[in-house]
Design an enzyme around this catalytic site. Sequence first.
Site, PDB file in Angstrom:
ATOM      1  N   LYS A  24      43.495  24.351  95.742  1.00 49.37           N
ATOM      2  CA  LYS A  24      42.998  23.473  96.811  1.00 49.37           C
ATOM      3  C   LYS A  24      43.682  22.116  96.747  1.00 49.37           C
ATOM      4  O   LYS A  24      44.148  21.586  97.767  1.00 49.37           O
ATOM      5  CB  LYS A  24      41.480  23.309  96.682  1.00 49.37           C
ATOM      6  CG  LYS A  24      40.897  22.219  97.555  1.00 49.37           C
ATOM      7  CD  LYS A  24      39.493  21.833  97.113  1.00 49.37           C
ATOM      8  CE  LYS A  24      39.061  20.513  97.712  1.00 49.37           C
ATOM      9  NZ  LYS A  24      37.755  20.052  97.205  1.00 49.37           N
ATOM     10  N   THR A  27      36.757  15.693  96.706  1.00 47.86           N
ATOM     11  CA  THR A  27      38.215  15.698  96.829  1.00 47.86           C
ATOM     12  C   THR A  27      38.560  16.374  98.145  1.00 47.86           C
ATOM     13  O   THR A  27      38.382  17.588  98.289  1.00 47.86           O
ATOM     14  CB  THR A  27      38.873  16.447  95.651  1.00 47.86           C
ATOM     15  OG1 THR A  27      38.583  15.747  94.442  1.00 47.86           O
ATOM     16  CG2 THR A  27      40.376  16.520  95.835  1.00 47.86           C
ATOM     17  N   LYS A  59      44.350  10.731  94.376  1.00 47.69           N
ATOM     18  CA  LYS A  59      43.947  12.005  93.774  1.00 47.69           C
ATOM     19  C   LYS A  59      44.957  13.098  94.085  1.00 47.69           C
ATOM     20  O   LYS A  59      45.282  13.929  93.217  1.00 47.69           O
ATOM     21  CB  LYS A  59      42.558  12.403  94.294  1.00 47.69           C
ATOM     22  CG  LYS A  59      42.037  13.756  93.782  1.00 47.69           C
ATOM     23  CD  LYS A  59      41.799  13.755  92.291  1.00 47.69           C
ATOM     24  CE  LYS A  59      41.332  15.119  91.771  1.00 47.69           C
ATOM     25  NZ  LYS A  59      39.961  15.456  92.155  1.00 47.69           N
TER      26      LYS A  59
END
Length: 295
Positions: free
Chosen positions: A246, A96, A171
């Site tokens: 994050k 990611t 995502k």
Amino acid sequence: MTTIAFIGLGHMGTPMSRNLLRGGHRVLGFDLSADALQALSQAGGQAATSIAHAVGQADVVITMVPTGTHVRQVYEGEAGILAHARPGALLIDSSTIDVESSRLVHDLAAQQGFDMVDAPVSGAVPAAEAARLVFMVGGTAAAFERAEPILQHMGSSVVHVGAAGSGQSMKACNNMMAGMSAITLSETLALARRLGLDEQKVYDVMTHASGNCWMLQSYCPVPGPVPGAPSNRDYAPGFAMSLMLKDMRLAQAAARTVGYETPFAARATQMYEAAVAEGHGGRDFSYMYKIVSGE
């Protein structure tokens, strides 16, 4: 049997590689952790001594590393994937990371004749262990067609969402929603408790009403209603608070690239930043309930 190089055998990479082994594939893994390499060997995989060692034998290369900087490091340079992968190998990045880094690596791979997809996942460690990850895949239709049968060994849903970098874009949007949901649901449940309502009754009603959402139904942040949720394990991480921070930051960065303001997500990001600064980064992100409720 396909030979697969798996680079990055962390909390997600290790169970993902095990599921590839269960699918009948040969897996060569590389990680900086000796314990991770030993775990792969014990599961029936082969520990590689370097990236070059792993990818030089592989038909498919999968990477699962922490950040865009790490992705570039493992792909670029004399010791990287692009320098040592076999001609015709399929490259899959399930990290990611930021969209810009993803598109850059895609471009470098294309210049050297490799098919590549970005395929980040949703589902955290429990889904990785159960082979029920959701893969959001960006890349050409041809690359996706090659990647799909491999990804199906590790996930319950594999969706082609668009061109290079689109998996990372998807995502960012998905986890921005999950991050905000954890906070809004926590506020709702904290209010319900103060109004004298029982959490199980709140769950029973809301999961069949307009207030239902994945965060409530599958990952309820109060102990009791969902036995498998981290809230019933003292908030041991399925998906750590630091990782949600994050991803919230990645979503904010993505929004800036298109000049779009997301004020609610921006405030949620600040709350995750505060939680991590207070020492809660190693707890599951659903611990936000304890912070919001003041309990």
